[in-house]
Structure formats: C-alpha cells, structure tokens
Write a protein that holds these residues in place. Structure first.
Motif, mmCIF file in Angstrom:
data_model
loop_
_atom_site.group_PDB
_atom_site.id
_atom_site.type_symbol
_atom_site.label_atom_id
_atom_site.label_comp_id
_atom_site.label_asym_id
_atom_site.label_seq_id
_atom_site.Cartn_x
_atom_site.Cartn_y
_atom_site.Cartn_z
ATOM 1 N N VAL A 1 24.220 -7.416 1.485
ATOM 2 C CA VAL A 1 25.049 -6.717 2.458
ATOM 3 C C VAL A 1 25.368 -5.330 1.914
ATOM 4 C CG1 VAL A 1 27.190 -7.701 1.486
ATOM 5 C CG2 VAL A 1 27.159 -6.879 3.858
ATOM 6 N N SER A 2 25.379 -4.330 2.772
ATOM 7 C CA SER A 2 25.667 -2.964 2.318
ATOM 8 C C SER A 2 27.168 -2.772 2.128
ATOM 9 C CB SER A 2 25.143 -1.942 3.331
ATOM 10 O OG SER A 2 25.967 -1.903 4.482
ATOM 11 N N ILE A 3 27.531 -1.723 1.397
ATOM 12 C CA ILE A 3 28.942 -1.402 1.210
ATOM 13 C C ILE A 3 29.590 -1.060 2.552
ATOM 14 C CG2 ILE A 3 30.580 0.116 0.035
ATOM 15 C CD1 ILE A 3 28.954 -1.847 -1.776
ATOM 16 N N GLY A 4 28.872 -0.328 3.386
ATOM 17 C CA GLY A 4 29.401 -0.002 4.706
ATOM 18 C C GLY A 4 29.652 -1.244 5.546
ATOM 19 N N GLN A 5 28.719 -2.182 5.528
ATOM 20 C CA GLN A 5 28.904 -3.436 6.268
ATOM 21 C C GLN A 5 30.049 -4.252 5.678
ATOM 22 O OE1 GLN A 5 24.872 -4.769 5.630
ATOM 23 N NE2 GLN A 5 24.292 -4.407 7.763
ATOM 24 N N THR A 6 30.176 -4.209 4.366
ATOM 25 C CA THR A 6 31.273 -4.917 3.701
ATOM 26 C C THR A 6 32.617 -4.368 4.166
ATOM 27 O OG1 THR A 6 29.913 -5.402 1.763
ATOM 28 C CG2 THR A 6 32.305 -5.459 1.458
ATOM 29 N N PHE A 7 32.705 -3.047 4.261
ATOM 30 C CA PHE A 7 33.933 -2.433 4.765
ATOM 31 C C PHE A 7 34.256 -2.955 6.168
ATOM 32 C CE2 PHE A 7 36.004 0.722 7.418
ATOM 33 C CZ PHE A 7 37.159 0.979 6.683
ATOM 34 N N ASP A 8 33.265 -3.004 7.028
ATOM 35 C CA ASP A 8 33.493 -3.462 8.397
ATOM 36 C C ASP A 8 33.970 -4.911 8.428
ATOM 37 O OD1 ASP A 8 32.708 -0.985 9.383
ATOM 38 O OD2 ASP A 8 30.635 -1.619 9.744
ATOM 39 N N LEU A 9 33.398 -5.753 7.589
ATOM 40 C CA LEU A 9 33.793 -7.160 7.551
ATOM 41 C C LEU A 9 35.223 -7.322 7.034
ATOM 42 C CD1 LEU A 9 30.481 -8.737 6.201
ATOM 43 C CD2 LEU A 9 31.493 -9.131 8.465
ATOM 44 N N ILE A 10 35.597 -6.502 6.060
ATOM 45 C CA ILE A 10 36.967 -6.574 5.544
ATOM 46 C C ILE A 10 37.966 -6.108 6.591
ATOM 47 C CG2 ILE A 10 38.569 -5.601 3.844
ATOM 48 C CD1 ILE A 10 36.190 -5.525 1.880
ATOM 49 N N ALA A 11 37.671 -4.985 7.249
ATOM 50 C CA ALA A 11 38.562 -4.490 8.299
ATOM 51 C C ALA A 11 38.711 -5.528 9.407
ATOM 52 C CB ALA A 11 38.030 -3.173 8.855
ATOM 53 N N GLU A 12 37.612 -6.189 9.749
ATOM 54 C CA GLU A 12 37.653 -7.245 10.770
ATOM 55 C C GLU A 12 38.527 -8.403 10.309
ATOM 56 O OE1 GLU A 12 34.516 -10.660 11.651
ATOM 57 O OE2 GLU A 12 33.780 -8.725 12.352
ATOM 58 N N ALA A 13 38.349 -8.815 9.036
ATOM 59 C CA ALA A 13 39.130 -9.937 8.509
ATOM 60 C C ALA A 13 40.621 -9.626 8.468
ATOM 61 C CB ALA A 13 38.636 -10.302 7.107
ATOM 62 N N MET A 14 40.963 -8.360 8.248
ATOM 63 C CA MET A 14 42.366 -7.966 8.165
ATOM 64 C C MET A 14 42.930 -7.536 9.512
ATOM 65 S SD MET A 14 42.255 -5.919 4.506
ATOM 66 C CE MET A 14 44.047 -5.678 4.404
ATOM 67 N N GLY A 15 42.062 -7.508 10.552
ATOM 68 C CA GLY A 15 42.518 -7.116 11.875
ATOM 69 C C GLY A 15 42.953 -5.670 11.951
ATOM 70 N N ILE A 16 42.235 -4.792 11.260
ATOM 71 C CA ILE A 16 42.617 -3.377 11.164
ATOM 72 C C ILE A 16 41.482 -2.502 11.676
ATOM 73 C CG2 ILE A 16 43.112 -1.496 9.537
ATOM 74 C CD1 ILE A 16 44.535 -3.574 7.786
ATOM 75 N N ASP A 17 41.839 -1.493 12.449
ATOM 76 C CA ASP A 17 40.875 -0.496 12.920
ATOM 77 C C ASP A 17 40.906 0.676 11.951
ATOM 78 O OD1 ASP A 17 39.113 1.021 14.377
ATOM 79 O OD2 ASP A 17 40.566 1.618 15.914
ATOM 80 N N ALA A 18 39.830 0.866 11.198
ATOM 81 C CA ALA A 18 39.805 1.902 10.166
ATOM 82 C C ALA A 18 38.387 2.415 9.993
ATOM 83 C CB ALA A 18 40.345 1.360 8.846
ATOM 84 N N THR A 19 38.265 3.523 9.286
ATOM 85 C CA THR A 19 36.959 4.112 8.998
ATOM 86 C C THR A 19 36.816 4.320 7.500
ATOM 87 O OG1 THR A 19 37.826 6.359 9.287
ATOM 88 C CG2 THR A 19 36.837 5.296 11.217
ATOM 89 N N ALA A 20 35.578 4.333 7.047
ATOM 90 C CA ALA A 20 35.279 4.583 5.636
ATOM 91 C C ALA A 20 34.570 5.917 5.501
ATOM 92 C CB ALA A 20 34.402 3.466 5.077
ATOM 93 N N THR A 21 34.957 6.691 4.488
ATOM 94 C CA THR A 21 34.317 7.971 4.208
ATOM 95 C C THR A 21 33.911 8.021 2.748
ATOM 96 O OG1 THR A 21 36.437 9.033 3.717
ATOM 97 C CG2 THR A 21 35.649 9.153 5.992
ATOM 98 N N GLU A 22 32.849 8.750 2.472
ATOM 99 C CA GLU A 22 32.378 8.905 1.100
ATOM 100 C C GLU A 22 33.175 9.997 0.400
ATOM 101 O OE1 GLU A 22 28.173 9.479 0.933
ATOM 102 O OE2 GLU A 22 27.710 7.404 1.444
ATOM 103 N N ASP A 23 33.786 9.638 -0.716
ATOM 104 C CA ASP A 23 34.537 10.579 -1.541
ATOM 105 C C ASP A 23 33.604 11.059 -2.654
ATOM 106 O OD1 ASP A 23 36.227 11.943 -3.219
ATOM 107 O OD2 ASP A 23 37.515 10.227 -3.689
#
Length: 331
Positions: A245-267
């Motif tokens: 699983v990609s890091i981006g997909q992992t972020f989406d799955l975590i946001a879904e699990a926590m019920g949060i609408d959020a975005t990920a950006t590369e720092d």
C-alpha cells in the motif's frame, strides 16, 4: 526459558516483553540507561507483568555490561538499535557504534554464555527499493541510508557468528511494523498524531512509496514463535503481511478510520535524499509460514484497517497523545 531482551523499553520491545512474560518465560529487560530512571514504554505496563521482569539499565555499546547481562540466560532476543532513518544522515558514526558494535558485543557475550538461541532483529530497509516483488530473503541487500547499511553489517555479523562459531542464531526481518507506542518518526503515528491534534493538512514525506505494514501483535507472534521453535537456526526470516500500500493510500485509510476529512502534503524537510528513498517494499513471507508456522492475523486491506483503527484509538487517548510533539518535525 531465561531470556535477555534488549530494546525492551521501545515500541516492539515493550509489546514483546509483555508477551514473553505472559508466555511464562523469565525476562531480563535491558532498557537504555538515563538519569530519569525511565523504562520507556515499560513504565506504563500492568503491575502484574512488571513484577515478573528484571529491569537492567544499560547500553549495548558496553561490552563488559553485555557479558554480565547475558550470563545465565538461555536465549537473547536482540531488538536494541538506533532506527530513525533521518537521524542516520546526521549521525552515521553513532549508528555504527550502536547497531554494529553493539550487536557484536552481544554476540560475543552470547557465545561466551553458550546460549541456546540468539534472535536478532533485522529490517526490511536492508533490501532497499525492490528489484523484484514479492521480496524474499534472497533479495539483494542495498544500503540506501546509513541506517540500512548499519543493519546490513549487523545482519552479516550475526550470520558470521553462526557459520564461524556455531552460535544458534535466527534473524527476524520485520516489514514496517506499526501500532500503539510507535515513535512519531514513523509514518503511521505521524499521520494519526497530527490528525488527532486537530490538523487537517498533514505534513508528510513522499506519498508515492509503498510499504508492507504489519500490525505489532503479528510481529510479536513471529518473535515468540522463533524463541520456542526447534526450526530456523541459521536462517533469515521475513515477517511481512504480503500486502502493498502506498503512503498516500495509507493516509486515506487512516483519515477514513478516524472519520476525518483531511489532505496530505509533501513537506520538503521530510523527504529523504533522492537516491536514499526506498520506493517499494512488498514481502514474501513463505519462509515464516513454512519454517515457523507463522502467518499474520491482520492481513489484506481488512486486517490493515482493523490495525489502523486500534492504533488510532490508542493515539487519540489524551494521555497518550500528550507524549507526542505534533507541532514540529523531529528527526
């Protein structure tokens, strides 16, 4: 068995210490000496388990102390290491001293004590970016960071003590373990802790690399099986789910699990040097299944979701979240 467990104060080590005690073994837990008398994550375990542990403050870089620590032990479970990849760019000498020389100190002590089993912890980072998938134990080793190079060297020293001196070693090679107590230097706690702190634009490193994440109870089960198994001596054994699983997909799955609408950006500050980034990790766990009889309980996307939900629940407890700095990037 009488077991010395190094790195017992850390993420995987603390979970493993609890399980080894519950399995009925006698545990001497090496915790990194500090002036606060902190036992790391073992400070928070239940009293009934803590009473069964012999705590030994120290440092694997001290050869005399390691001789004393291993004396009268049946087995060594060696998890102590410096693991933060970004810090290895800043302090490579320290990784050599801890991960290589520290491992040699324990190997010498284990040989002198004639232990019946030496379980060494490797990492999937030693493979570097996948040349083929799934990645079995014969995959080429590529030191793409000072950290991974130090672990390759440690793995080879362990193998040399088996082939040269007959030390009964088993090298366990986990793929991207995650779960409660993990350092926020790892990507899943980084995501969860930032979301739990109220951030809705989460700062991460590269989003495209893929990983094979293993929930910590499965990793612990691999180690405890290796401790008591009659098989596996002289072997290197992957512990991975076999799910990419990609890091981006992992972020989406975590946001879904926590019920949060959020975005990920590369720092940019969190990006590895271009040639150092491991772009793809995807395990072949055939040896673990065939030699140890191990198989992950949290497998596939459903198992990953279940582990993420449990991890998020732990991190969102205020007392737990307070132990993490969510407002700064700390290498």
């Amino acid at each position: 068995m009488k077991v010395l467990l190094t790195g017992a104060d850390g993420f995987i080590g603390s979970h493993l210490a609890e399980q080894v005690v519950r399995d009925g073994h006698e545990v001497r837990a090496l915790v990194l000496y500090n002036s606060f008398d902190s036992r790391g994550w073992l400070d928070g375990i239940s009293d009934d388990v803590a009473r069964e542990i012999e705590f030994l403050p120290g440092d694997i870089r001290d050869p005399a102390l390691m001789m004393s620590a291993v004396r009268d032990r049946d087995a060594v479970m060696h998890l102590a290491a410096l693991i933060a990849i970004p810090y290895s760019y800043a302090a490579p000498d320290l990784y050599v001293q801890t991960n290589i020389q520290g491992t040699v100190n324990l190997l010498n002590a284990a040989r002198a004590a004639d232990v019946s089993r030496f379980i060494h912890t490797s990492t999937s980072e030693v493979y570097g970016t996948a040349r083929y998938v799934p990645m079995d134990e014969g995959h080429p080793l590529q030191g793409q960071s000072p950290y991974s190079a130090s672990k390759i060297a440690a793995d080879q020293m362990v193998n040399s003590f088996h082939t040269s001196f007959g030390l009964p070693t088993v090298t366990i090679r986990p793929f991207n373990t995650f779960g409660p107590r993990q350092s926020a230097r790892a990507v899943i706690p980084t995501i969860i802790s930032q979301l739990a702190a109220g951030k809705r634009e989460v700062q991460l490193g590269a989003l495209t690399p893929t990983r094979d994440f293993t929930y910590v109870p499965d990793t612990v089960a691999g180690f405890t099986t290796a401790l008591t198994s009659t098989a596996g001596v002289g072997e290197v054994i992957n512990l991975g789910v076999g799910f990419e699983v990609s890091i981006g997909q992992t972020f989406d799955l975590i946001a879904e699990a926590m019920g949060i609408d959020a975005t990920a950006t590369e720092d940019p500050a969190r990006l590895r040097p271009a040639n150092s980034e491991v772009e793809r990790l995807f395990s072949d766990n055939t040896k673990a299944r065939e030699i140890l009889g191990w198989q992950p309980k949290f497998d596939g996307v459903d198992g990953f979701r279940e582990g993420l939900r449990a991890t998020a629940e732990w991190f969102t407890e205020p007392a737990h979240l307070a132990r993490y700095r969510t407002d700064a990037y700390v290498v």
